[in-house]
Design an enzyme around this catalytic site. Structure first.
Site, PDB file in Angstrom:
ATOM      1  CB  SER A   1      -5.824   4.119 -15.113  1.00  0.00           C
ATOM      2  OG  SER A   1      -5.352   5.282 -15.762  1.00  0.00           O
TER       3      SER A   1
ATOM      4  CE  LYS B   1      -0.818   0.772   4.960  1.00  0.00           C
ATOM      5  NZ  LYS B   1      -1.854   1.076   5.954  1.00  0.00           N
TER       6      LYS B   1
ATOM      7  CB  THR C   1      -9.020   2.434 -10.887  1.00  0.00           C
ATOM      8  OG1 THR C   1      -8.722   2.798 -12.241  1.00  0.00           O
ATOM      9  CG2 THR C   1      -7.973   2.970  -9.940  1.00  0.00           C
ATOM     10  CE1 TYR C   2      -5.385   1.192 -16.653  1.00  0.00           C
ATOM     11  CE2 TYR C   2      -7.722   0.857 -16.231  1.00  0.00           C
ATOM     12  CZ  TYR C   2      -6.714   1.385 -17.009  1.00  0.00           C
ATOM     13  OH  TYR C   2      -7.012   2.102 -18.137  1.00  0.00           O
TER      14      TYR C   2
ATOM     15  N   GLY D   1     -10.464   9.439 -15.386  1.00  0.00           N
ATOM     16  CA  GLY D   1     -11.707   8.882 -15.887  1.00  0.00           C
ATOM     17  C   GLY D   1     -12.817   9.009 -14.859  1.00  0.00           C
ATOM     18  CB  ALA D   2     -15.729   6.820 -14.131  1.00  0.00           C
ATOM     19  CB  ALA D   3     -11.572   6.855 -10.568  1.00  0.00           C
TER      20      ALA D   3
END
Length: 129
Positions: free
Chosen positions: A25, A9, A57-58, A73-75
């Site tokens: 992403s 993390k 996400t990635y 993006g959407a995130a």
């Protein structure tokens, strides 16, 4: 039996960009990716400390040494510039491996500079009254 364990993390990363019109992403300073052991295109979980949002996400690479944490993006609807987030990746392993596995924990300051690294989390103590 396979267990889903914390692999690594980035703790208390600070979002530097939120790009709605960028490919989805999360772009992360490639030096931080390497230190944590997160691969490009690996699935990550992001836990937003600031607003409580949690999403998947990635990871993609951002410029090495830049400190960039860009939610794209959407995130980008779930995190804004200045939000503090925890970025985690997980791995599946058998019970024997899980008992001895030590995750890579990378603690960051508000500029996404490394404060310290660890592979254990101290036992949480009961609050005294």
């Amino acid at each position: 039996m396979q267990l889903h364990m914390l692999k690594c993390k980035l703790h208390r990363a600070c979002v530097t960009h939120a790009e709605l019109d960028y490919d989805g992403s999360c772009a992360i300073d490639s030096k931080l990716l390497e230190l944590a052991g997160i691969l490009e295109f690996e699935q990550i979980q992001i836990y937003n400390i600031t607003n409580g949002e949690r999403f998947t996400t990635y990871a993609i690479k951002a410029e090495p040494g830049s400190g960039i944490i860009s939610v794209n993006g959407a995130a980008a609807h779930k995190a804004g510039v200045g939000d503090r987030v925890i970025i985690c990746a997980y791995a599946d392993m058998d019970a024997a491996a899980a008992r001895v596995y030590q995750p890579r924990l990378v603690y960051l300051d508000e500029k996404n500079r490394v404060v310290r690294t660890a592979n254990t989390i101290p036992v949480q103590l009961a609050a005294s009254s």
